[in-house]
Design a protein around this motif. Structure first.
Motif, PDB file in Angstrom:
ATOM      1  N   GLY A  34     -25.415  72.303   5.947  1.00  0.00           N
ATOM      2  CA  GLY A  34     -26.859  72.454   5.918  1.00  0.00           C
ATOM      3  C   GLY A  34     -27.547  71.318   5.191  1.00  0.00           C
ATOM      4  N   TRP A  35     -28.820  71.086   5.543  1.00  0.00           N
ATOM      5  CA  TRP A  35     -29.639  70.078   4.866  1.00  0.00           C
ATOM      6  C   TRP A  35     -30.635  70.793   3.951  1.00  0.00           C
ATOM      7  CZ3 TRP A  35     -27.639  69.177   9.649  1.00  0.00           C
ATOM      8  CH2 TRP A  35     -27.090  67.913   9.909  1.00  0.00           C
ATOM      9  N   TYR A  36     -30.764  70.287   2.724  1.00  0.00           N
ATOM     10  CA  TYR A  36     -31.602  70.907   1.701  1.00  0.00           C
ATOM     11  C   TYR A  36     -32.614  69.872   1.183  1.00  0.00           C
ATOM     12  CZ  TYR A  36     -28.035  74.584   1.496  1.00  0.00           C
ATOM     13  OH  TYR A  36     -27.172  75.595   1.806  1.00  0.00           O
ATOM     14  N   TRP A  37     -33.749  70.366   0.712  1.00  0.00           N
ATOM     15  CA  TRP A  37     -34.740  69.517   0.042  1.00  0.00           C
ATOM     16  C   TRP A  37     -34.126  69.013  -1.258  1.00  0.00           C
ATOM     17  CZ3 TRP A  37     -38.759  66.622   0.622  1.00  0.00           C
ATOM     18  CH2 TRP A  37     -39.623  66.336  -0.444  1.00  0.00           C
ATOM     19  N   ALA A  38     -34.205  67.698  -1.501  1.00  0.00           N
ATOM     20  CA  ALA A  38     -33.452  67.103  -2.602  1.00  0.00           C
ATOM     21  C   ALA A  38     -34.321  66.596  -3.738  1.00  0.00           C
ATOM     22  CB  ALA A  38     -32.600  65.945  -2.058  1.00  0.00           C
ATOM     23  N   ARG A  39     -35.631  66.836  -3.712  1.00  0.00           N
ATOM     24  CA  ARG A  39     -36.506  66.251  -4.727  1.00  0.00           C
ATOM     25  C   ARG A  39     -37.145  67.348  -5.562  1.00  0.00           C
ATOM     26  NH1 ARG A  39     -39.808  61.375  -1.940  1.00  0.00           N
ATOM     27  NH2 ARG A  39     -41.223  62.092  -3.540  1.00  0.00           N
ATOM     28  N   PRO A  40     -37.628  67.008  -6.766  1.00  0.00           N
ATOM     29  CA  PRO A  40     -38.210  68.037  -7.636  1.00  0.00           C
ATOM     30  C   PRO A  40     -39.641  68.434  -7.263  1.00  0.00           C
ATOM     31  CG  PRO A  40     -38.241  65.894  -8.722  1.00  0.00           C
ATOM     32  CD  PRO A  40     -37.475  65.699  -7.455  1.00  0.00           C
ATOM     33  N   ASP A  41     -40.347  67.594  -6.479  1.00  0.00           N
ATOM     34  CA  ASP A  41     -41.725  67.925  -6.126  1.00  0.00           C
ATOM     35  C   ASP A  41     -41.746  68.808  -4.876  1.00  0.00           C
ATOM     36  OD1 ASP A  41     -40.706  65.912  -4.595  1.00  0.00           O
ATOM     37  OD2 ASP A  41     -42.529  64.731  -4.482  1.00  0.00           O
ATOM     38  N   ARG A  42     -42.951  69.186  -4.468  1.00  0.00           N
ATOM     39  CA  ARG A  42     -43.106  70.068  -3.311  1.00  0.00           C
ATOM     40  C   ARG A  42     -43.108  69.253  -2.020  1.00  0.00           C
ATOM     41  NH1 ARG A  42     -46.119  74.895  -2.405  1.00  0.00           N
ATOM     42  NH2 ARG A  42     -47.476  73.583  -1.152  1.00  0.00           N
ATOM     43  N   ALA A  43     -42.232  69.620  -1.087  1.00  0.00           N
ATOM     44  CA  ALA A  43     -42.166  68.905   0.188  1.00  0.00           C
ATOM     45  C   ALA A  43     -43.475  69.016   0.956  1.00  0.00           C
ATOM     46  CB  ALA A  43     -41.021  69.479   1.026  1.00  0.00           C
ATOM     47  N   HIS A  44     -44.159  70.149   0.832  1.00  0.00           N
ATOM     48  CA  HIS A  44     -45.355  70.393   1.640  1.00  0.00           C
ATOM     49  C   HIS A  44     -46.531  69.534   1.209  1.00  0.00           C
ATOM     50  CE1 HIS A  44     -42.644  73.796   1.855  1.00  0.00           C
ATOM     51  NE2 HIS A  44     -43.162  74.082   3.024  1.00  0.00           N
ATOM     52  N   ASP A  45     -46.498  69.034  -0.013  1.00  0.00           N
ATOM     53  CA  ASP A  45     -47.605  68.198  -0.485  1.00  0.00           C
ATOM     54  C   ASP A  45     -47.574  66.803   0.120  1.00  0.00           C
ATOM     55  OD1 ASP A  45     -48.440  70.299  -2.023  1.00  0.00           O
ATOM     56  OD2 ASP A  45     -47.448  69.593  -3.857  1.00  0.00           O
ATOM     57  N   HIS A  46     -46.507  66.458   0.829  1.00  0.00           N
ATOM     58  CA  HIS A  46     -46.391  65.134   1.433  1.00  0.00           C
ATOM     59  C   HIS A  46     -46.916  65.104   2.867  1.00  0.00           C
ATOM     60  CE1 HIS A  46     -43.938  63.316  -1.803  1.00  0.00           C
ATOM     61  NE2 HIS A  46     -43.481  64.546  -1.957  1.00  0.00           N
ATOM     62  N   VAL A  47     -47.492  66.208   3.329  1.00  0.00           N
ATOM     63  CA  VAL A  47     -47.983  66.299   4.701  1.00  0.00           C
ATOM     64  C   VAL A  47     -49.452  66.672   4.677  1.00  0.00           C
ATOM     65  CG1 VAL A  47     -47.675  67.363   6.963  1.00  0.00           C
ATOM     66  CG2 VAL A  47     -45.710  67.099   5.448  1.00  0.00           C
ATOM     67  N   SER A  48     -50.270  65.864   5.369  1.00  0.00           N
ATOM     68  CA  SER A  48     -51.687  66.178   5.549  1.00  0.00           C
ATOM     69  C   SER A  48     -51.913  66.458   7.029  1.00  0.00           C
ATOM     70  CB  SER A  48     -52.564  65.001   5.099  1.00  0.00           C
ATOM     71  OG  SER A  48     -53.919  65.204   5.440  1.00  0.00           O
ATOM     72  N   LEU A  49     -52.213  67.715   7.361  1.00  0.00           N
ATOM     73  CA  LEU A  49     -52.322  68.087   8.778  1.00  0.00           C
ATOM     74  C   LEU A  49     -53.460  67.383   9.483  1.00  0.00           C
ATOM     75  CD1 LEU A  49     -51.708  71.956   8.803  1.00  0.00           C
ATOM     76  CD2 LEU A  49     -50.057  70.086   8.741  1.00  0.00           C
ATOM     77  N   ARG A  50     -54.540  67.119   8.787  1.00  0.00           N
ATOM     78  CA  ARG A  50     -55.730  66.578   9.441  1.00  0.00           C
ATOM     79  C   ARG A  50     -55.947  65.102   9.155  1.00  0.00           C
ATOM     80  NH1 ARG A  50     -59.159  71.347  10.778  1.00  0.00           N
ATOM     81  NH2 ARG A  50     -58.071  73.155   9.935  1.00  0.00           N
ATOM     82  N   GLY A  51     -55.077  64.485   8.379  1.00  0.00           N
ATOM     83  CA  GLY A  51     -55.223  63.067   8.069  1.00  0.00           C
ATOM     84  C   GLY A  51     -54.029  62.289   8.553  1.00  0.00           C
ATOM     85  N   SER A  52     -53.968  61.049   8.124  1.00  0.00           N
ATOM     86  CA  SER A  52     -52.896  60.165   8.564  1.00  0.00           C
ATOM     87  C   SER A  52     -51.613  60.372   7.771  1.00  0.00           C
ATOM     88  CB  SER A  52     -53.336  58.705   8.400  1.00  0.00           C
ATOM     89  OG  SER A  52     -53.575  58.430   7.032  1.00  0.00           O
ATOM     90  N   GLY A  53     -51.716  61.109   6.653  1.00  0.00           N
ATOM     91  CA  GLY A  53     -50.549  61.297   5.805  1.00  0.00           C
ATOM     92  C   GLY A  53     -50.450  60.264   4.705  1.00  0.00           C
ATOM     93  N   GLU A  54     -51.209  59.187   4.795  1.00  0.00           N
ATOM     94  CA  GLU A  54     -51.179  58.170   3.755  1.00  0.00           C
ATOM     95  C   GLU A  54     -52.087  58.581   2.614  1.00  0.00           C
ATOM     96  OE1 GLU A  54     -54.608  55.444   5.957  1.00  0.00           O
ATOM     97  OE2 GLU A  54     -52.606  54.646   5.631  1.00  0.00           O
TER      98      GLU A  54
END
Length: 813
Positions: A524-544
């Motif tokens: 299995g693949w697991y999230w490997a970082r201490p921060d929240r994975a979901h905060d790295h995605v902006s649904l309505r923006g470019s993500g930058e």
């Protein structure tokens, strides 16, 4: 009486009389075309026997004795577990298509020990629409129905009650991504009983936004499966081309489409209106249309240049803006007692339109208002009530009022400039006549190639199929961060390829190499970082990351701008407007994502200049159109750098050009390009000296016309042209998606190249300016100040391409 017929008796409203009033005073030449859309008769059906008695009783008590045929068809499909998309016109009562099975399941489920044997999740693109839907549900007074909105405005104490008790939850994709899915354990009882997922206004989800939603819905399916649920998806859409394919791309599931509209529609008069050209005194030029006036209008400056032959020397002209013209029309309609909504593209445009309408004559202060996102919910509800009881007769609105909010009884709609897609055009126009009365819609053209083309080619609106809604669920720049979020929700395995598609394993390997994910011995693949994975995605923006615009003295944050756009809009020395007040940028710190500004009007405006180039990374598809012309689609890297900015006086005079030292931006995306030999161009009258201007003008016009064949806005795409490209060794024109990884727009242009470029040629040929204007080849976002441009060269170039495409099609038919 059926579900979308109002109880109030119809009032007299004659669109023909209204148009006659609008064209008085020498204004008849602005009315370019009137199309009368005929009446549609109702097709009704009986209530299904399986509908819960309380649901049927509530609607029948409100006068809905029979249903429209499409409502029953969609409800029957959803009832037996078929994923369904209902794509019918505005005000056709689409909501009953999903409410009948969903409410029946929820009320039947109240007999379960938990009181929640079945649940429904409703997704709306806006909080306002979800609130409107909740108000309708509450008004039904169904015993035992526990429905609630769950969004960013929901208090913390209410959130727990909703998670534990509500059976019909109304939310939006953003909250689903940021809150429900990462904390799915808290939602376990709700998810375990999840029977229906409703995706309202699904035509809104296109391009990159659509790719984000497709990933969120796949994650929802995966998490729901973890709790033993396999919900039925029901989508509601405006009329679009191939809704079943669009719904399947969003959900990853096969969908049944219901498209035969059984609701009645009164006749509608749909007018195409073009604002006039104005002279230096602000008066309309006789004749009023650019095709009859040999003057060139300078892009963005609001002032014109005299044509090279000296015709009209000393005159300055500019086309009246669509906002000003719409304000004038709105004022006249309000004065005639015609209740009207005027749609504008931006929040600022809405405020300007409303204020301009109010200021034209006293007495309109309480009768004209603005409606847009950013208002408090109670402000929006009061505006909607005032519109319904006709205290407000004129409303300037963004598309926040387009998306299904229950506003009935309007007489007329103004569309201030192209709304972005044909689906939005018909959604907005359909706001008029919603109570079964005759209606008027007026499309007011902006100074843009597509607007100009449409008002001079009515068949492009009234005799064409709707454009395809473009969604690419496999966009790696969108899918990869969602896979990381999915791994944080539940560890990923190769079995999830069935949900996320065949590119998943490659993307997982990339994420693992970057340290974003970690693969455990169990596979299995697991999230490997201490921060929240979901905060790295902006649904309505470019993500930058976004750049904050901060007032230097007070430290107040005035607003934000995308990182790439900051190079052009808030570079050091730029003049930045906030709520009409000018500020000057004193410092742009890209590392800290911050631009410092001071308030003050320096007396000039600024315009950024940039250099662009592109690399052709891979060619996925191509068409050889003889030995000298080639059309291609594939992956590209667009490199751009803002190099300087111009200071201009309000008159348009340039005070000076100032260099900037900003880093190069690289966009890896998808594009459509074509190459030509110099010999081929010379044979069509484009000599080597004019190639740069001809290719540049053709590129601008092609960008402006791409929305004719794809659900793109001109700001969703970009272009670059060169007289000699190092990768091809030939003159090359590129039009590309303005989003990392692509958005599907350029590919749509490749697939419909003949129709796209033929319309581009028609738009240039129909405009009688001598050297190019905003209605044909000038672009409002050109980094080179619209230089060089050769309109006639572009016409010759495009004529050759279109002729060759037609000959190629004829040879293979």
């Amino acid at each position: 009486m059926s579900s979308s017929t109002a109880s109030a008796p119809p009032r007299g409203f004659d669109p023909r009389t209204s148009l006659d009033h609008l064209t008085r005073g020498g204004r008849s030449d602005r009315l370019r075309h009137v199309e009368v859309i005929p009446e549609r008769r109702a097709r009704t059906a009986d209530w299904p026997a399986w509908v819960h008695p309380a649901v049927a009783g509530a609607y029948q008590g409100a006068g809905v004795d029979r249903l429209w045929s499409h409502q029953v068809a969609a409800a029957e499909h959803a009832r037996v577990g078929e994923h369904t998309v209902l794509a019918t016109g505005t005000a056709s009562g689409k909501s009953l298509g999903y409410l009948l099975p969903a409410l029946t399941a929820v009320l039947d489920g109240t007999q379960a020990p938990s009181g929640r044997g079945a649940t429904t999740l409703y997704l709306s693109p806006t909080k306002a629409l979800a609130a409107d839907q909740l108000a309708r549900l509450t008004a039904l007074g169904l015993p035992g129905l526990r429905a609630a909105t769950y969004d960013g405005d929901t208090p913390a104490d209410e959130r727990r009650w909703i998670r534990e008790h509500a059976a019909y939850v109304l939310t939006n994709p953003d909250l689903l991504h940021h809150s429900l899915l990462p904390r799915h354990e808290r939602w376990a009882p709700f998810l375990r009983a999840l029977r229906y997922v409703v995706v309202d206004e699904c035509h809104i989800y296109r391009g990159v936004f659509g790719a984000h939603l497709s990933a969120v819905l796949r994650r929802l399916r995966r998490v729901a499966s973890r709790y033993g649920a396999s919900p039925t998806f029901v989508l509601a859409s405006a009329t679009v081309a191939d809704p079943a394919e669009h719904a399947a791309r969003l959900t990853g599931l096969p969908c049944v489409a219901v498209t035969e509209d059984g609701s009645p529609r009164a006749p509608m008069s749909f007018a195409l209106w073009e604002p006039p050209l104005l002279d230096e005194h602000g008066d309309a030029v006789p004749g009023g249309q650019a095709r009859a006036v040999p003057l060139d209008v300078q892009a963005g400056a609001g002032a014109g240049t005299v044509d090279p032959e000296g015709v009209g020397r000393g005159a300055t002209v500019a086309r009246r803006s669509a906002l000003s013209e719409s304000a004038d029309l709105l004022a006249r309609l309000v004065d005639d007692g015609t209740q009207t909504v005027a749609f504008a593209r931006s929040r600022k445009g809405v405020e300007v339109l409303a204020e301009a309408t109010r200021s034209m004559r006293r007495g309109r202060e309480g009768r004209v208002a603005a409606y847009r996102g950013g208002y408090l919910p109670e402000e929006r509800r009061e505006l909607e009530r005032a519109l319904r009881d006709r205290r407000i007769m004129g409303l300037a609105a963004t598309n926040a009022l387009e998306l299904g909010i229950d506003v009935t009884g309007l007489d007329a709609v103004l569309l201030c400039g192209w709304p972005g897609t044909f689906a939005s055009l018909w959604q907005q126009a359909g706001r008029a006549g919603r109570s079964g009365r005759e209606a008027l819609a007026v499309y007011v053209a902006d100074d843009d190639p597509l607007d100009t083309y449409l008002v001079t080619h009515p068949e492009a609106i009234f005799e064409r199929p709707l454009e395809a809604t473009v969604v690419d669920p496999d966009n790696p720049y969108v899918l990869a961060p969602h896979l990381a979020a999915a791994a944080a929700e539940l560890p990923l395995t190769l079995d999830d390829t069935e949900t996320f598609g065949p590119t998943m394993p490659t993307l997982l390997d990339t994420l693992t190499r970057r340290g974003v994910l970690r693969r455990r011995p169990n596979g299995g693949w697991y999230w490997a970082r201490p921060d929240r994975a979901h905060d790295h995605v902006s649904l309505r923006g470019s993500g930058e990351p976004v750049v904050s615009i901060v007032e230097r003295r007070s430290g107040a944050v005035l607003g934000t701008v995308d990182h790439t756009a900051a190079h052009r809009q808030v570079h050091t020395g730029a003049v930045y407007l906030h709520q009409g007040r000018p500020h000057v940028v004193t410092d742009l710190d890209l590392d800290q994502s911050c631009a410092l500004v001071v308030q003050g009007d320096p007396g000039w405006t600024t315009t950024a200049r940039s250099d662009s180039a592109f690399d052709l990374l891979s060619e996925d598809r191509h068409v050889d159109l003889g030995a000298e012309l080639r059309l291609c689609f594939g992956s590209v890297a667009v490199r751009s750098r803002v190099t300087s900015f111009l200071r201009r006086l309000p008159s348009g005079e340039v005070l000076g050009e100032h260099p900037l030292d900003l880093p190069e931006a690289v966009l890896r995306t998808r594009g459509v390009w074509w190459t030509m030999t110099e010999e081929w161009l010379a044979a069509r009258g484009v000599d080597p000296e004019t190639i740069p201007g001809a290719t540049h003008a053709a590129e601008h016009a092609a960008i402006g016309m791409l929305p004719l064949v794809a659900t793109a806005d001109r700001w969703d795409v970009g272009g670059v042209s060169t007289a000699l490209h190092p990768d091809t060794g030939l003159p090359t024109i590129l039009v590309y998606d303005g989003h990392p990884g692509g958005a599907g727009f350029a590919e749509r242009g490749y697939d419909r190249a003949e129709a796209w470029l033929a319309a581009t040629l028609d738009a240039i040929s129909a405009c009688a300016c001598t050297a190019g204007c905003p209605s044909c080849v000038q672009s409002p976002k050109c980094g080179n100040g619209n230089e060089p441009l050769d309109k006639d060269g572009a016409r010759r170039l495009l004529s050759g391409v279109v002729t060759t495409l037609r000959e190629h099609r004829a040879s293979i038919d």
